[in-house]
Scaffold this motif. Structure first.
Motif, PDB file in Angstrom:
ATOM      1  N   LEU A 121       0.818  -1.213   0.000  1.00  0.00           N
ATOM      2  CA  LEU A 121       0.000   0.000   0.000  1.00  0.00           C
ATOM      3  C   LEU A 121       0.853   1.265   0.000  1.00  0.00           C
ATOM      4  O   LEU A 121       0.404   2.324  -0.457  1.00  0.00           O
ATOM      5  CB  LEU A 121      -0.946   0.004   1.210  1.00  0.00           C
ATOM      6  N   GLY A 122       2.070   1.164   0.513  1.00  0.00           N
ATOM      7  CA  GLY A 122       2.964   2.313   0.470  1.00  0.00           C
ATOM      8  C   GLY A 122       3.796   2.367  -0.793  1.00  0.00           C
ATOM      9  O   GLY A 122       3.996   3.445  -1.380  1.00  0.00           O
ATOM     10  N   ALA A 123       4.267   1.202  -1.246  1.00  0.00           N
ATOM     11  CA  ALA A 123       5.201   1.166  -2.372  1.00  0.00           C
ATOM     12  C   ALA A 123       4.523   1.396  -3.718  1.00  0.00           C
ATOM     13  O   ALA A 123       5.094   2.055  -4.596  1.00  0.00           O
ATOM     14  CB  ALA A 123       5.929  -0.182  -2.392  1.00  0.00           C
ATOM     15  N   LEU A 124       3.323   0.860  -3.911  1.00  0.00           N
ATOM     16  CA  LEU A 124       2.678   0.977  -5.217  1.00  0.00           C
ATOM     17  C   LEU A 124       2.361   2.432  -5.579  1.00  0.00           C
ATOM     18  O   LEU A 124       2.650   2.869  -6.710  1.00  0.00           O
ATOM     19  CB  LEU A 124       1.422   0.103  -5.260  1.00  0.00           C
ATOM     20  N   PRO A 125       1.802   3.244  -4.679  1.00  0.00           N
ATOM     21  CA  PRO A 125       1.618   4.660  -5.022  1.00  0.00           C
ATOM     22  C   PRO A 125       2.940   5.386  -5.278  1.00  0.00           C
ATOM     23  O   PRO A 125       3.022   6.242  -6.169  1.00  0.00           O
ATOM     24  CB  PRO A 125       0.912   5.229  -3.784  1.00  0.00           C
ATOM     25  N   LEU A 126       3.989   5.040  -4.517  1.00  0.00           N
ATOM     26  CA  LEU A 126       5.288   5.663  -4.740  1.00  0.00           C
ATOM     27  C   LEU A 126       5.870   5.246  -6.091  1.00  0.00           C
ATOM     28  O   LEU A 126       6.531   6.043  -6.772  1.00  0.00           O
ATOM     29  CB  LEU A 126       6.255   5.277  -3.609  1.00  0.00           C
ATOM     30  N   TYR A 127       5.632   4.012  -6.479  1.00  0.00           N
ATOM     31  CA  TYR A 127       6.059   3.508  -7.784  1.00  0.00           C
ATOM     32  C   TYR A 127       5.411   4.321  -8.903  1.00  0.00           C
ATOM     33  O   TYR A 127       6.085   4.771  -9.846  1.00  0.00           O
ATOM     34  CB  TYR A 127       5.659   2.040  -7.872  1.00  0.00           C
ATOM     35  N   ALA A 128       4.109   4.554  -8.782  1.00  0.00           N
ATOM     36  CA  ALA A 128       3.391   5.344  -9.778  1.00  0.00           C
ATOM     37  C   ALA A 128       3.808   6.811  -9.737  1.00  0.00           C
ATOM     38  O   ALA A 128       3.847   7.487 -10.766  1.00  0.00           O
ATOM     39  CB  ALA A 128       1.883   5.218  -9.556  1.00  0.00           C
ATOM     40  N   PHE A 145      13.853   1.273  -7.410  1.00  0.00           N
ATOM     41  CA  PHE A 145      13.815   0.967  -5.982  1.00  0.00           C
ATOM     42  C   PHE A 145      12.398   0.581  -5.547  1.00  0.00           C
ATOM     43  O   PHE A 145      12.187  -0.442  -4.884  1.00  0.00           O
ATOM     44  CB  PHE A 145      14.298   2.180  -5.190  1.00  0.00           C
ATOM     45  N   THR A 146      11.419   1.379  -5.941  1.00  0.00           N
ATOM     46  CA  THR A 146      10.032   1.108  -5.537  1.00  0.00           C
ATOM     47  C   THR A 146       9.448  -0.089  -6.292  1.00  0.00           C
ATOM     48  O   THR A 146       8.591  -0.798  -5.752  1.00  0.00           O
ATOM     49  CB  THR A 146       9.147   2.338  -5.770  1.00  0.00           C
ATOM     50  N   SER A 147       9.924  -0.333  -7.524  1.00  0.00           N
ATOM     51  CA  SER A 147       9.395  -1.463  -8.286  1.00  0.00           C
ATOM     52  C   SER A 147       9.673  -2.783  -7.601  1.00  0.00           C
ATOM     53  O   SER A 147       8.843  -3.697  -7.603  1.00  0.00           O
ATOM     54  CB  SER A 147       9.962  -1.470  -9.709  1.00  0.00           C
ATOM     55  N   ASN A 148      10.860  -2.902  -7.000  1.00  0.00           N
ATOM     56  CA  ASN A 148      11.197  -4.145  -6.311  1.00  0.00           C
ATOM     57  C   ASN A 148      10.381  -4.316  -5.041  1.00  0.00           C
ATOM     58  O   ASN A 148       9.961  -5.418  -4.702  1.00  0.00           O
ATOM     59  CB  ASN A 148      12.687  -4.192  -5.979  1.00  0.00           C
ATOM     60  N   ALA A 149      10.139  -3.214  -4.327  1.00  0.00           N
ATOM     61  CA  ALA A 149       9.298  -3.279  -3.139  1.00  0.00           C
ATOM     62  C   ALA A 149       7.892  -3.739  -3.502  1.00  0.00           C
ATOM     63  O   ALA A 149       7.274  -4.544  -2.793  1.00  0.00           O
ATOM     64  CB  ALA A 149       9.253  -1.915  -2.451  1.00  0.00           C
ATOM     65  N   VAL A 150       7.399  -3.245  -4.628  1.00  0.00           N
ATOM     66  CA  VAL A 150       6.076  -3.674  -5.110  1.00  0.00           C
ATOM     67  C   VAL A 150       6.105  -5.153  -5.482  1.00  0.00           C
ATOM     68  O   VAL A 150       5.200  -5.920  -5.120  1.00  0.00           O
ATOM     69  CB  VAL A 150       5.645  -2.829  -6.330  1.00  0.00           C
ATOM     70  N   ASN A 151       7.158  -5.571  -6.191  1.00  0.00           N
ATOM     71  CA  ASN A 151       7.262  -6.958  -6.642  1.00  0.00           C
ATOM     72  C   ASN A 151       7.277  -7.931  -5.470  1.00  0.00           C
ATOM     73  O   ASN A 151       6.560  -8.941  -5.469  1.00  0.00           O
ATOM     74  CB  ASN A 151       8.529  -7.117  -7.481  1.00  0.00           C
ATOM     75  N   ILE A 152       8.083  -7.648  -4.456  1.00  0.00           N
ATOM     76  CA  ILE A 152       8.180  -8.539  -3.298  1.00  0.00           C
ATOM     77  C   ILE A 152       6.867  -8.592  -2.532  1.00  0.00           C
ATOM     78  O   ILE A 152       6.370  -9.669  -2.181  1.00  0.00           O
ATOM     79  CB  ILE A 152       9.318  -8.081  -2.365  1.00  0.00           C
ATOM     80  N   SER A 153       6.265  -7.432  -2.307  1.00  0.00           N
ATOM     81  CA  SER A 153       5.040  -7.397  -1.501  1.00  0.00           C
ATOM     82  C   SER A 153       3.846  -8.002  -2.226  1.00  0.00           C
ATOM     83  O   SER A 153       3.052  -8.742  -1.629  1.00  0.00           O
ATOM     84  CB  SER A 153       4.724  -5.960  -1.081  1.00  0.00           C
ATOM     85  N   VAL A 154       3.705  -7.740  -3.518  1.00  0.00           N
ATOM     86  CA  VAL A 154       2.535  -8.256  -4.237  1.00  0.00           C
ATOM     87  C   VAL A 154       2.648  -9.765  -4.435  1.00  0.00           C
ATOM     88  O   VAL A 154       1.640 -10.497  -4.387  1.00  0.00           O
ATOM     89  CB  VAL A 154       2.353  -7.519  -5.584  1.00  0.00           C
ATOM     90  N   ASN A 155       3.871 -10.282  -4.635  1.00  0.00           N
ATOM     91  CA  ASN A 155       4.035 -11.727  -4.763  1.00  0.00           C
ATOM     92  C   ASN A 155       3.830 -12.431  -3.429  1.00  0.00           C
ATOM     93  O   ASN A 155       3.351 -13.564  -3.383  1.00  0.00           O
ATOM     94  CB  ASN A 155       5.410 -12.053  -5.349  1.00  0.00           C
ATOM     95  N   THR A 156       4.189 -11.774  -2.323  1.00  0.00           N
ATOM     96  CA  THR A 156       3.911 -12.335  -1.002  1.00  0.00           C
ATOM     97  C   THR A 156       2.406 -12.427  -0.772  1.00  0.00           C
ATOM     98  O   THR A 156       1.901 -13.419  -0.230  1.00  0.00           O
ATOM     99  CB  THR A 156       4.558 -11.472   0.099  1.00  0.00           C
ATOM    100  N   GLN A 157       1.674 -11.411  -1.187  1.00  0.00           N
ATOM    101  CA  GLN A 157       0.219 -11.451  -1.099  1.00  0.00           C
ATOM    102  C   GLN A 157      -0.348 -12.571  -1.973  1.00  0.00           C
ATOM    103  O   GLN A 157      -1.297 -13.260  -1.595  1.00  0.00           O
ATOM    104  CB  GLN A 157      -0.372 -10.112  -1.531  1.00  0.00           C
ATOM    105  N   ALA A 158       0.267 -12.786  -3.138  1.00  0.00           N
ATOM    106  CA  ALA A 158      -0.202 -13.841  -4.047  1.00  0.00           C
ATOM    107  C   ALA A 158       0.020 -15.222  -3.446  1.00  0.00           C
ATOM    108  O   ALA A 158      -0.829 -16.121  -3.581  1.00  0.00           O
ATOM    109  CB  ALA A 158       0.520 -13.730  -5.387  1.00  0.00           C
ATOM    110  N   VAL A 159       1.167 -15.411  -2.785  1.00  0.00           N
ATOM    111  CA  VAL A 159       1.444 -16.698  -2.135  1.00  0.00           C
ATOM    112  C   VAL A 159       0.406 -16.977  -1.059  1.00  0.00           C
ATOM    113  O   VAL A 159      -0.114 -18.100  -0.932  1.00  0.00           O
ATOM    114  CB  VAL A 159       2.863 -16.697  -1.530  1.00  0.00           C
TER     115      VAL A 159
END
Length: 369
Positions: free
Chosen positions: A69-76, A100-114
């Motif tokens: 929720l923090g990284a995705l808006p910062l990514y955009a 930097f923010t893209s990786n934070a999004v990638n890790i967090s969204v894939n953790t949610q997917a798992v």
């Protein structure tokens, strides 16, 4: 919850694809050579790699939901910043933040997917990655429209930023709050021989994938000499078949076997790139990029799936090892294209990328799959 996680994957893919669709315009706006662009693009993986320990540390303390929720808006927001960059220094600085923010999004969204996948009796991870690719197609299509209408990247990227903010706001309540439950693990573990081959397949394919993301529009502008309205057509074609391929990859591999699927994937990738190199006209190049998208679509999901079934390592450790090797390819591809294009030509650099498709065929043929 599954729908919400899917939306987050879509928004992440839309953000990245929006940047990729306007790289050629930003290059022209700042007067960058291919070599200069290649060097600048290397800033993104630098930011991404430096984000690895930070994101891992943060997610163990606040959980994947809050990080996402923090990284995705910062990514955009970083995407919007790319559109407003007026100098090379500004572009480099913002691109670092974008990575930097893209990786934070990638890790967090894939953790949610798992966490979401555990609620189902069947694998659904590939469908999430399919949505990311589908978003790439949508982002490329929007980029094509924006370029055709002469809309500045700053306006284009600001609109995407608004869409992401709305999606995050509406979906926040439906994400799983896993604060205090996410365990940290090793960033990288040396894989055994079988996993190393899977990693090599992923590495070669993701070099092609990364190059297509960042250089498709540039190739159509400088080699194909496409009109403005058609400059993103190759990228759109690539993303269309990549998205579609990921939704049928599991079925195809189940019917024809993993090895044959990977061999076909590498063949399609190499063939498509060579069509675009040997016949640098609009229609043949679009057809070539369609083949490339179909070729790379199934490799990463299937290789990751195979790694997760390793008999020598736990699924999580094996997947982390293989994905790390593969991701290096994704990072190396775009800068490598720029350096080779500066020394020789874009067509020469795309010929080398085609060789990576051949390597996918050769390595997968020797792997025990």
């Amino acid at each position: 919850m599954r729908a919400t996680v899917g939306v987050m994957f879509f928004l992440a893919g839309l953000t990245f694809a929006s940047w990729a669709s306007r790289i050629a315009g930003i290059q022209q706006k700042l007067g960058l050579s291919d070599t200069q662009l290649g060097g600048i693009l290397f800033t993104l993986p630098v930011g991404l790699m430096l984000s690895l320990p930070f994101s891992g540390w943060v997610i163990t303390r606040i959980g994947s939901r809050k990080l996402l929720l923090g990284a995705l808006p910062l990514y955009a927001a970083a995407l919007a910043g790319l559109g407003f960059s007026q100098t090379t220094f500004q572009l480099v600085a913002v691109l670092f933040c974008f990575g930097f923010t893209s990786n934070a999004v990638n890790i967090s969204v894939n953790t949610q997917a798992v966490a979401t996948e555990k609620l189902y009796a069947k694998p659904i991870m590939a469908s999430f990655h399919g949505l990311w690719s589908l978003a790439g197609f949508a982002g490329a299509a929007v980029g094509t429209l924006m370029i055709g209408q002469g809309i500045d990247p700053s306006i284009h990227f600001s609109l995407i930023f608004s869409v992401v903010l709305a999606g995050v706001f509406l979906g926040a309540r439906y994400l799983q709050d896993d604060a205090g439950t996410v365990q940290s693990g090793p960033v990288f573990v040396m894989p055994d021989a079988s996993l190393m081959k899977l990693g090599a397949v992923a590495f070669c394919s993701m070099i092609c994938e990364g190059a297509m993301f960042d250089w498709s529009v540039v190739y159509f502008k400088k080699v194909i000499h496409a009109e403005n309205a058609w400059m993103a057509a190759g990228y759109t074609a690539f993303m269309a078949t990549m998205a579609g391929g990921r939704f049928v990859a599991d079925w195809f591999a189940g019917r024809f076997g993993l090895k044959r699927t990977l061999q076909l994937s590498g063949t399609l990738t190499a063939s498509g790139l060579m069509v675009a190199v040997l016949f640098p006209q609009l229609i043949p190049a679009i057809c070539g990029f369609l083949l490339v998208g179909a070729g790379v679509s199934s490799v990463v999901p299937l290789v990751y799936s195979a790694a997760g079934k390793s008999s020598t390592m736990s699924p999580g450790v094996a997947l982390a090892a293989v994905s790390t090797i593969g991701f290096v390819g994704f990072l190396v591809g775009p800068p490598m294209i720029g350096f080779i294009a500066g020394a020789f030509s874009l067509r020469a650099s795309f010929t080398l990328i085609a060789a990576m498709g051949v390597c996918v065929v050769l390595v997968s043929s020797k792997a025990k799959l």
